[in-house]
Scaffold this active site. Structure first.
Site, mmCIF file in Angstrom:
data_model
loop_
_atom_site.group_PDB
_atom_site.id
_atom_site.type_symbol
_atom_site.label_atom_id
_atom_site.label_comp_id
_atom_site.label_asym_id
_atom_site.label_seq_id
_atom_site.Cartn_x
_atom_site.Cartn_y
_atom_site.Cartn_z
ATOM 1 N N PHE A 35 11.752 42.627 106.116
ATOM 2 C CA PHE A 35 13.161 42.998 106.070
ATOM 3 C C PHE A 35 13.642 43.703 107.329
ATOM 4 O O PHE A 35 14.824 43.910 107.498
ATOM 5 C CB PHE A 35 13.416 43.906 104.858
ATOM 6 C CG PHE A 35 13.274 43.188 103.561
ATOM 7 C CD1 PHE A 35 14.316 42.448 103.040
ATOM 8 C CD2 PHE A 35 12.089 43.234 102.849
ATOM 9 C CE1 PHE A 35 14.193 41.774 101.833
ATOM 10 C CE2 PHE A 35 11.947 42.562 101.641
ATOM 11 C CZ PHE A 35 13.005 41.837 101.141
ATOM 12 N N ILE A 103 6.964 41.352 96.658
ATOM 13 C CA ILE A 103 7.520 40.690 95.478
ATOM 14 C C ILE A 103 7.126 39.219 95.427
ATOM 15 O O ILE A 103 7.662 38.448 94.636
ATOM 16 C CB ILE A 103 9.066 40.814 95.464
ATOM 17 C CG1 ILE A 103 9.671 40.186 96.727
ATOM 18 C CG2 ILE A 103 9.491 42.269 95.331
ATOM 19 C CD1 ILE A 103 11.200 40.150 96.745
ATOM 20 N N HIS A 119 7.829 47.013 93.097
ATOM 21 C CA HIS A 119 9.187 46.571 93.431
ATOM 22 C C HIS A 119 9.566 45.281 92.708
ATOM 23 O O HIS A 119 10.534 44.623 93.065
ATOM 24 C CB HIS A 119 9.332 46.399 94.952
ATOM 25 C CG HIS A 119 9.299 47.692 95.698
ATOM 26 N ND1 HIS A 119 8.983 47.790 97.035
ATOM 27 C CD2 HIS A 119 9.561 48.962 95.297
ATOM 28 C CE1 HIS A 119 9.030 49.056 97.419
ATOM 29 N NE2 HIS A 119 9.382 49.782 96.385
ATOM 30 N N CYS A 162 22.900 34.887 81.168
ATOM 31 C CA CYS A 162 21.847 34.925 80.165
ATOM 32 C C CYS A 162 22.201 34.009 78.996
ATOM 33 O O CYS A 162 23.283 34.135 78.413
ATOM 34 C CB CYS A 162 21.655 36.358 79.662
ATOM 35 S SG CYS A 162 20.470 36.510 78.315
ATOM 36 N N CYS A 165 22.562 36.449 75.626
ATOM 37 C CA CYS A 165 23.652 37.401 75.385
ATOM 38 C C CYS A 165 24.816 37.249 76.354
ATOM 39 O O CYS A 165 25.819 37.949 76.216
ATOM 40 C CB CYS A 165 23.128 38.827 75.446
ATOM 41 S SG CYS A 165 22.733 39.404 77.128
ATOM 42 N N SER A 203 1.686 48.421 105.407
ATOM 43 C CA SER A 203 2.858 49.165 104.945
ATOM 44 C C SER A 203 3.256 50.198 105.982
ATOM 45 O O SER A 203 2.400 50.911 106.526
ATOM 46 C CB SER A 203 2.565 49.864 103.608
ATOM 47 O OG SER A 203 3.658 50.684 103.230
#
Length: 260
Positions: A35, A103, A119, A162, A165, A203
């Site tokens: 990122f 992710i 995350h 969704c 709902c 990291s």
């Protein structure tokens, strides 16, 4: 101060409960852009647009977010030697698991079974409810593989909802301004505090609260090794710092440790 790989091999050889902590640097070697680097994701997209609240409020932001996710998801990537190293440690009985900021699911692809994704994961989508507030999803529990949403989008539904709902559908990842999942963080802290060796790989250790987790292992009695291209704020607290790329350092070191 950077140490030799021989010292890392010896630490791996003698440790009995190793926990990995991985960041974006482990996956850039598999071709996934991070990122922050030049050419990374945020050079093409504005991160200020992708806060949780903006995502909830704007269908346009949601459309741009799906475009970004699809661009990343569509890349043909595979685990590298560093991912495989953690899986090999687990298979040998020395690796207790991996905590990852990523992710992408590459640790699981490499064969790791105990992976804590603090995350979230881009491989799933979930309902976050109709009007979730304060950065907290409030969905009905619907969750599906990401391909389900991409199929809808490719067939003309720019803003998937969704089916249970009618709530907003979002990638099952933690966005800017979104509350961290307490269950994942609690599990990560419990795991790292059980270690005798914590290896933080790839990291920057600058994103909190995640960056506190390796230090918690150190404070609980584990040795801390940091493998990273650049200096990190935790280098002074580490028992060993190895400058280098994750796959190039960790792959050969684990192979040597397990062969002896």
């Amino acid at each position: 101060m950077a140490m030799t790989n021989d010292e890392l091999v010896e630490r791996l050889r003698t440790a009995r409960r190793i926990v990995g902590f991985s960041g974006a640097g482990i996956s850039t070697e598999s071709g996934i852009p991070d990122f922050r680097s030049p050419g990374g994701v945020w050079t093409k997209y504005d991160p200020r647009e992708f806060t949780f609240d903006r995502y909830v409020a704007s269908a346009d932001v949601r459309a741009k977010s799906w475009a970004m996710r699809e661009a990343i998801f569509g890349q043909n990537v595979a685990p590298n030697a560093a991912h495989r190293a953690f899986a090999a440690l687990e298979g040998d009985g020395r690796g207790a698991g991996v905590i990852t900021q990523n992710i992408d699911g590459l640790h699981q692809d490499a064969g790791s079974r105990n992976v804590i994704e603090i995350h979230g994961t881009m491989r799933d989508v979930e309902c976050i409810g109709h009007e979730p507030a304060f950065g907290t999803p409030d969905g009905c529990g619907f969750r599906k593989e990401t391909e389900w949403a991409f199929d809808l989008i490719d067939n003309g539904d720019a803003d998937p909802r969704c089916p249970t709902c009618g709530g907003i559908i979002k990638s099952a990842t933690i966005s800017f301004g979104q509350m961290m999942p307490t269950d994942a963080v609690d599990a990560a802290v419990e795991l790292v505090e059980s270690a005798d060796l914590v290896i933080a790989v790839g990291s920057s250790l600058q994103v909190f609260p995640a960056a506190d987790i390796p230090l918690m292992g150190k404070q609980a009695g584990a040795e801390l090794v940091i493998v990273n291209d650049e200096p990190t704020p935790l280098d002074r607290a580490a028992d060993q710092v190895v400058r280098g790329r994750a796959a190039e350092v960790l792959g050969p070191a684990v192979e040597r440790a397990l062969a002896s």
